[in-house]
Design a protein around this motif. Structure first.
Motif, PDB file in Angstrom:
ATOM      1  N   SER A 338       0.838  -1.202   0.000  1.00  0.00           N
ATOM      2  CA  SER A 338       0.000   0.000   0.000  1.00  0.00           C
ATOM      3  C   SER A 338       0.879   1.261   0.000  1.00  0.00           C
ATOM      4  N   ALA A 339       2.077   1.194   0.598  1.00  0.00           N
ATOM      5  CA  ALA A 339       2.980   2.359   0.580  1.00  0.00           C
ATOM      6  C   ALA A 339       3.381   2.657  -0.869  1.00  0.00           C
ATOM      7  N   GLU A 340       3.568   1.602  -1.658  1.00  0.00           N
ATOM      8  CA  GLU A 340       3.924   1.811  -3.071  1.00  0.00           C
ATOM      9  C   GLU A 340       2.756   2.437  -3.834  1.00  0.00           C
ATOM     10  N   VAL A 341       1.553   2.003  -3.512  1.00  0.00           N
ATOM     11  CA  VAL A 341       0.379   2.591  -4.175  1.00  0.00           C
ATOM     12  C   VAL A 341       0.327   4.083  -3.874  1.00  0.00           C
ATOM     13  N   ASP A 342       0.587   4.449  -2.624  1.00  0.00           N
ATOM     14  CA  ASP A 342       0.566   5.875  -2.255  1.00  0.00           C
ATOM     15  C   ASP A 342       1.662   6.647  -2.994  1.00  0.00           C
ATOM     16  N   ALA A 343       2.824   6.017  -3.143  1.00  0.00           N
ATOM     17  CA  ALA A 343       3.924   6.681  -3.863  1.00  0.00           C
ATOM     18  C   ALA A 343       3.538   6.872  -5.339  1.00  0.00           C
ATOM     19  N   VAL A 344       2.861   5.883  -5.898  1.00  0.00           N
ATOM     20  CA  VAL A 344       2.426   5.980  -7.293  1.00  0.00           C
ATOM     21  C   VAL A 344       1.425   7.129  -7.438  1.00  0.00           C
ATOM     22  N   LEU A 345       0.517   7.232  -6.473  1.00  0.00           N
ATOM     23  CA  LEU A 345      -0.502   8.294  -6.551  1.00  0.00           C
ATOM     24  C   LEU A 345       0.154   9.676  -6.533  1.00  0.00           C
ATOM     25  N   ALA A 346       1.138   9.840  -5.670  1.00  0.00           N
ATOM     26  CA  ALA A 346       1.814  11.142  -5.590  1.00  0.00           C
ATOM     27  C   ALA A 346       2.539  11.435  -6.904  1.00  0.00           C
ATOM     28  N   ALA A 347       3.227  10.412  -7.434  1.00  0.00           N
ATOM     29  CA  ALA A 347       3.985  10.604  -8.673  1.00  0.00           C
ATOM     30  C   ALA A 347       3.034  10.858  -9.847  1.00  0.00           C
TER      31      ALA A 347
END
Ligand code: PLP
Length: 364
Positions: A338-347
């Motif tokens: 889920s941390a990666e999903v959040d990073a993807v959303l920001a990017a």
């Protein structure tokens, strides 16, 4: 696979003991793969992957059923491998029908009733590779059976992500590929329902009980077996976990980019795939911008010599060209957090802003 390369150098067709050890490793993998999709081990034919499986299944079935008719049908959203196999048949005089999809990306099983009576095989995938939309294969196969037609189901994207039950699907031919479920690239399987007619594509030797000539890819097959076993073991936990991530990703996209369009949003879909268009941000540009931020996505549009071609799948769903050329596909897997999903959303928010701004400044 490493152990196999080191310790099993013999040819599985050899009669000596070392050859028989290699043979036993293949037969174990056959059981592991069969078990993932609820099939009998003896019905599994190993191939070099999904593309070969689609060709061997569609062409092999059409050849075997030729006395009944020289016509096959494929859905409009099939993978290139199935379109390619249909083209091969077309070049040798077979007719090819196309089953359309609705705006949700789903084939209507009732379309089977409209097919000419000399149609012998219908190819419909279980999950679309671009949108993840699941297809009503069981209902379609029921109608096909009533008309004496066979069904080939490309389950390459579905296997290992959602339960696949060959029995319940009612298809006659099932195609899977190892690299979509954690195995190596270049190995897969065509599963034939006991005795389903299928002429071999590769001939000249009796491998795979005469159904596919060629010395087996032993390490690939052994790895495929282990990957299938792990996928089957973890499915009940992975499917809901991935679905949670997909919901998180989609909610985040809608919040940050309210005009984004998620393709097939209201249709049943794979838990790991999101196909989204961000209006005004061309997918090839977005892909490069995200890649620079170490986020790897797939563009729904193919870009050949500068001209962006919209995806035939989205076009078949009625998505307008301007939107289709902005389609991006996010795929998640066993290691996604889920941390990666959040990073993807920001990017994604930053990339979309940058790509839209660059596009706007290019306007005359
Ligand atoms: N069918 C579908 C639905 C796919 O997504 C793919 C690959 O992405 C294939 C077939 C081809 O499989 P392979 O890459 O193993 O040849």
């Amino acid at each position: 696979m490493r152990v196999c390369l080191r310790d099993l150098p013999a040819n599985p067709s050899s009669a000596h003991r070392e050859g028989q050890r290699a043979r036993a490793a293949i037969e174990r993998a056959r059981e592991q793969v069969a078990s993932l999709v609820g099939a009998r081990a003896e019905d599994v034919v190993f191939t070099s992957g999904g593309t070969e499986g689609d060709h061997a299944g569609l062409i092999g079935a059409a050849w075997a059923l030729e006395p009944r008719g020289r016509r096959v049908a494929i859905s409009a959203i099939e993978h290139h491998a199935v379109h390619g196999a249909a083209e091969v048949l077309e070049r040798s005089g077979f007719a090819v029908e196309h089953l359309s999809v609705g705006p949700g990306g789903v084939v209507d099983p009732a379309a089977v009733e409209g097919l000419p009576a000399d149609t012998t095989v219908i190819a419909v995938m279980l999950a679309n590779n671009e949108t993840g939309v699941l297809q009503p294969v069981a209902e379609l196969a029921r109608r096909a059976r009533a008309r004496g037609m066979r069904v080939l189901c490309d389950a390459v994207q579905a296997a290992g992500k959602v339960p696949v039950d060959f029995e319940a699907l009612g298809a006659d031919y099932l195609v899977i590929s190892a690299h979509k479920l954690g195995g190596a690239k270049g190995v897969g399987a065509l599963v034939l329902r006991g005795g389903a007619p299928c002429e071999p594509l590769f001939r000249g030797s009796s491998h795979e009980r005469g159904r596919r000539g060629g010395t087996e890819n032993l390490p690939g097959i052994v790895g495929f077996g282990v990957a299938a076993e792990y996928a089957a073991r973890d499915l009940s936990g992975e499917t809901p976990r991935l679905l949670e991530l997909r919901v998180r990703l989609e909610r985040g996209i809608r919040a940050a980019l309210p005009d984004a369009v998620i393709h097939g949003e209201r249709s049943p879909r794979l838990p790991n795939t999101v196909n989204v268009s961000i209006p005004g941000a061309r997918s090839d540009h977005l892909l490069m911008s995200l890649d620079a931020r170490e986020i790897e996505v797939s563009a729904g549009a193919a870009c050949a010599s500068g001209a962006v071609e919209p995806s035939p799948v989205l076009t078949a769903m009625g998505v307008p060209r301007e939107l289709a050329i902005c389609a991006l596909r996010f795929s998640m897997g066993r290691t996604t957090t889920s941390a990666e999903v959040d990073a993807v959303l920001a990017a994604l928010a930053e990339s979309a802003r940058a790509v839209r701004a660059a596009g706007a400044s290019e306007q005359p």
